[in-house]
Design an enzyme around this catalytic site. Structure first.
Site, PDB file in Angstrom:
ATOM      1  N   ASN A 143     -10.624  -2.979  -6.489  1.00  0.00           N
ATOM      2  CA  ASN A 143      -9.797  -1.978  -7.194  1.00  0.00           C
ATOM      3  C   ASN A 143     -10.373  -1.567  -8.558  1.00  0.00           C
ATOM      4  O   ASN A 143      -9.949  -0.569  -9.132  1.00  0.00           O
ATOM      5  CB  ASN A 143      -8.348  -2.467  -7.372  1.00  0.00           C
ATOM      6  CG  ASN A 143      -7.547  -2.433  -6.091  1.00  0.00           C
ATOM      7  OD1 ASN A 143      -6.642  -3.233  -5.879  1.00  0.00           O
ATOM      8  ND2 ASN A 143      -7.857  -1.494  -5.194  1.00  0.00           N
ATOM      9  N   ASP A 188       0.844  -1.204   0.000  1.00  0.00           N
ATOM     10  CA  ASP A 188       0.000   0.000   0.000  1.00  0.00           C
ATOM     11  C   ASP A 188       0.880   1.255   0.000  1.00  0.00           C
ATOM     12  O   ASP A 188       1.991   1.236   0.524  1.00  0.00           O
ATOM     13  CB  ASP A 188      -0.904  -0.038   1.244  1.00  0.00           C
ATOM     14  CG  ASP A 188      -2.102   0.873   1.103  1.00  0.00           C
ATOM     15  OD1 ASP A 188      -2.297   1.473   0.015  1.00  0.00           O
ATOM     16  OD2 ASP A 188      -2.845   1.006   2.086  1.00  0.00           O
TER      17      ASP A 188
HETATM   18  C1  FPP Z   1      -1.931   0.167  -3.331  1.00  0.00           C
HETATM   19  O1  FPP Z   1      -1.449   1.487  -3.332  1.00  0.00           O
HETATM   20  C2  FPP Z   1      -1.378  -0.571  -4.452  1.00  0.00           C
HETATM   21  C3  FPP Z   1      -2.094  -1.150  -5.436  1.00  0.00           C
HETATM   22  C4  FPP Z   1      -3.559  -1.143  -5.483  1.00  0.00           C
HETATM   23  C5  FPP Z   1      -1.427  -1.821  -6.562  1.00  0.00           C
HETATM   24  C6  FPP Z   1      -0.256  -2.653  -6.182  1.00  0.00           C
HETATM   25  C7  FPP Z   1       0.584  -2.867  -7.353  1.00  0.00           C
HETATM   26  C8  FPP Z   1       1.928  -2.817  -7.335  1.00  0.00           C
HETATM   27  C9  FPP Z   1       2.717  -2.643  -6.115  1.00  0.00           C
HETATM   28  C10 FPP Z   1       2.671  -2.965  -8.582  1.00  0.00           C
HETATM   29  C11 FPP Z   1       3.230  -4.330  -8.782  1.00  0.00           C
HETATM   30  C12 FPP Z   1       2.308  -5.239  -9.451  1.00  0.00           C
HETATM   31  C13 FPP Z   1       2.725  -6.280 -10.189  1.00  0.00           C
HETATM   32  C14 FPP Z   1       1.714  -7.181 -10.773  1.00  0.00           C
HETATM   33  C15 FPP Z   1       4.126  -6.548 -10.466  1.00  0.00           C
HETATM   34  P1  FPP Z   1      -2.480   2.660  -3.503  1.00  0.00           P
HETATM   35  O2  FPP Z   1      -2.582   2.987  -4.934  1.00  0.00           O
HETATM   36  O3  FPP Z   1      -3.778   2.311  -2.850  1.00  0.00           O
HETATM   37  O4  FPP Z   1      -1.750   3.804  -2.709  1.00  0.00           O
HETATM   38  P2  FPP Z   1      -2.443   4.993  -1.891  1.00  0.00           P
HETATM   39  O5  FPP Z   1      -3.195   4.343  -0.762  1.00  0.00           O
HETATM   40  O6  FPP Z   1      -1.272   5.787  -1.431  1.00  0.00           O
HETATM   41  O7  FPP Z   1      -3.330   5.725  -2.837  1.00  0.00           O
END
Ligand code: FPP
Length: 258
Positions: free
Chosen positions: A83, A35
């Site tokens: 998501n 996250d």
């Molecule tokens: C959460 O951060 C992250 C995600 C929903 C996506 C996770 C994906 C990756 C780490 C990339 C790697 C993936 C692969 C398949 C190699 P957020 O966007 O919710 O962050 P925020 O809470 O700060 O908005």
């Protein structure tokens, strides 16, 4: 000096809090809720997707390190069934990331003897994403080292409902009796069944300061140890992983006993 207390007034974990001991038990199964990609990008005045791209590089780094440490299964929450609610551009980017990840990283996975597994509602993924994961599974299927298990279009409540429906159908078709339904038969219907003896995470990590489970592995984490850190996923490092393991090594796991 940065305060050791976070906004909620809780003490933050310095990374040398519990020195990691390579000679002590390494968790067999580590699951990570990655996250904070969006916030990492925002802090740098970059678009949110730049955080996801950097997050992908962190995945590569942590996969290699976990494999070197002797972790048996590394489960990463890459995309939840919730998501899809994000803006189209971000969803499209997140659906392209596995393609880029496997395009650039499968040779390293083969070299590291890492086997790819994907759990989630794979049939609902766009065709290019589905193809990329299927190819990666095929290309690494003979590897015998760590399992890199991506949760992709995964949601635990749906997983539990699907498992329940499958069991009900078996009962309806006289393939199973009510008496035969127990934890073992139920687990066979879960998306983690293919992980064999390592279905349950020993250690669950969540980055970015959020302290919730977000529909992740609700059955499987019954006895997991939790480690929460304020570090945003793109800044997560080998050192932080070792700190999490160090803290895990100091925990006294009793599984309900004494
Ligand atoms: C959460 O951060 C992250 C995600 C929903 C996506 C996770 C994906 C990756 C780490 C990339 C790697 C993936 C692969 C398949 C190699 P957020 O966007 O919710 O962050 P925020 O809470 O700060 O908005």
């Amino acid at each position: 000096m940065r305060s050791l207390f976070n906004r909620k007034g809780r003490k933050d974990s310095p990374t040398n809090e519990a020195p990691f001991q390579p000679s002590e038990a390494i968790p067999n199964h580590i699951a990570i809720i990655m996250d904070g990609n969006g916030r990492w990008a925002q802090k740098k005045f970059l678009p949110r997707v730049a955080g996801h791209r950097e997050g992908m590089n962190t995945v590569k780094k942590i996969t290699k390190h976990a494999s070197k440490l002797g972790v048996k299964v590394l489960t990463l929450y890459a995309f939840s069934t919730e998501n899809w609610k994000r803006p189209n551009d971000e969803v499209n980017f997140l659906m392209q990331l596995p393609v880029d990840f496997f395009d650039t990283f499968v040779p390293d996975l083969i070299e590291e003897n890492v086997q790819v597994n994907v759990m989630g509602f794979i049939d609902e993924l766009p065709p290019h994403t589905k193809k990329a994961v299927e190819n990666a599974i095929r290309d690494t299927k003979d590897n015998t080292g760590m399992i890199l298990n991506f949760a992709l279009n995964y949601g635990s409540r749906s997983e539990l409902l699907e498992a329940t429906k499958k069991m009900a159908k078996k009962v309806q078709q006289n393939e199973l009796t009510l008496e035969e339904i127990d934890e073992e038969t139920f687990e066979k219907e879960l998306m983690t069944a293919s992980l064999g003896e390592f279905q349950e995470p020993d250690l669950l990590v969540r980055t970015s300061g959020e302290e919730r489970i977000s529909n992740f592995l609700l059955w499987q984490i019954a006895y997991s140890e939790f480690y929460f850190t304020r570090i945003l996923w793109p800044d997560f490092s080998e050192e932080v992983l070792e700190n999490a393991i160090g803290i895990y090594q100091k925990r006294n796991r009793r599984f309900g006993g004494l």
